[in-house]
Design a protein around this motif. Structure first.
Motif, mmCIF file in Angstrom:
data_model
loop_
_atom_site.group_PDB
_atom_site.id
_atom_site.type_symbol
_atom_site.label_atom_id
_atom_site.label_comp_id
_atom_site.label_asym_id
_atom_site.label_seq_id
_atom_site.Cartn_x
_atom_site.Cartn_y
_atom_site.Cartn_z
ATOM 1 N N ARG A 153 0.860 -1.191 0.000
ATOM 2 C CA ARG A 153 0.000 0.000 0.000
ATOM 3 C C ARG A 153 0.892 1.235 0.000
ATOM 4 O O ARG A 153 2.071 1.157 0.328
ATOM 5 N N PHE B 87 -4.094 3.063 -2.187
ATOM 6 C CA PHE B 87 -3.883 4.192 -1.281
ATOM 7 C C PHE B 87 -4.343 3.841 0.128
ATOM 8 O O PHE B 87 -5.421 3.295 0.330
ATOM 9 N N ARG C 101 0.286 13.339 -3.922
ATOM 10 C CA ARG C 101 -1.171 13.139 -3.850
ATOM 11 C C ARG C 101 -1.776 12.549 -5.116
ATOM 12 O O ARG C 101 -2.917 12.088 -5.108
ATOM 13 N N LYS C 102 -1.014 12.567 -6.198
ATOM 14 C CA LYS C 102 -1.501 12.006 -7.460
ATOM 15 C C LYS C 102 -0.927 10.618 -7.739
ATOM 16 O O LYS C 102 -1.191 10.033 -8.777
ATOM 17 N N GLY C 103 -0.107 10.116 -6.806
ATOM 18 C CA GLY C 103 0.487 8.801 -6.997
ATOM 19 C C GLY C 103 1.771 8.813 -7.798
ATOM 20 O O GLY C 103 2.217 7.771 -8.274
ATOM 21 N N ASN D 78 -3.759 2.186 -10.486
ATOM 22 C CA ASN D 78 -4.797 1.842 -9.501
ATOM 23 C C ASN D 78 -4.515 2.522 -8.164
ATOM 24 O O ASN D 78 -4.658 1.918 -7.107
ATOM 25 N N PHE D 79 -4.107 3.791 -8.229
ATOM 26 C CA PHE D 79 -3.692 4.522 -7.032
ATOM 27 C C PHE D 79 -4.765 4.509 -5.954
ATOM 28 O O PHE D 79 -4.474 4.288 -4.776
ATOM 29 N N GLU D 80 -6.017 4.709 -6.332
ATOM 30 C CA GLU D 80 -7.103 4.734 -5.336
ATOM 31 C C GLU D 80 -7.214 3.395 -4.610
ATOM 32 O O GLU D 80 -7.540 3.348 -3.430
ATOM 33 N N LYS D 81 -6.935 2.318 -5.324
ATOM 34 C CA LYS D 81 -7.051 0.973 -4.741
ATOM 35 C C LYS D 81 -5.945 0.686 -3.725
ATOM 36 O O LYS D 81 -6.182 0.023 -2.716
ATOM 37 N N THR E 103 0.812 5.775 0.706
ATOM 38 C CA THR E 103 0.095 6.948 1.184
ATOM 39 C C THR E 103 0.778 8.180 0.607
ATOM 40 O O THR E 103 1.766 8.064 -0.112
ATOM 41 N N SER E 104 0.252 9.337 0.934
ATOM 42 C CA SER E 104 0.836 10.572 0.401
ATOM 43 C C SER E 104 1.422 11.415 1.525
ATOM 44 O O SER E 104 1.075 11.261 2.694
ATOM 45 N N ASN F 125 -4.997 5.594 3.806
ATOM 46 C CA ASN F 125 -5.182 6.888 4.462
ATOM 47 C C ASN F 125 -5.061 6.705 5.975
ATOM 48 O O ASN F 125 -5.937 6.096 6.595
#
Length: 111
Positions: free
Chosen positions: A23, A103, A64-66, A98-101, A25-26, A105
């Motif tokens: 995984r 990521f 933040r954009k991967g 698939n950054f959202e997948k 994070t940013s 938080n």
């Protein structure tokens, strides 16, 4: 004697150590979790300062954009990407797919 509270970098490292294998994070997500939302750049400085400490998975912290914006701070031209790919993360042209997948938080995961 009183214990000194951890400094900002130590607090960043404590969060970074919690990022699960596979995984990412940013910088901003860590800053927000620490209650210092405008300190994403300082989180980046902390990640840069952590090189040489294998306990800190700095390769799992991206923008933040991967994008692998911190990759030039790693030894070798593609080490950050190679470390991420070894954990199953797909990176194409410095961009996590698939950054959202993938990521993570800390504000949602840590109490």
């Amino acid at each position: 004697m009183e214990n000194n509270p951890p400094n900002f970098f130590d607090r960043v490292y404590a969060v970074a150590k919690q990022i699960p294998y596979g995984r990412v994070t940013s910088y901003g997500a860590i800053a927000t979790y620490l209650g210092t939302a405008k300190s994403a750049r300082m989180v980046g400085w902390a990640m840069n300062a952590s090189h040489g400490n294998d306990e800190i998975p700095a390769h799992r912290v991206v923008n933040r954009k991967g994008l692998l914006t911190g990759k030039h701070h790693f030894d070798g031209t593609n080490l950050m990407q190679q470390l991420l790919e070894s954990e199953g993360i797909i990176v194409i042209k410095n961009q996590i797919q698939n950054f959202e997948k993938v990521f993570w938080n800390p504000s949602n995961e840590l109490k």
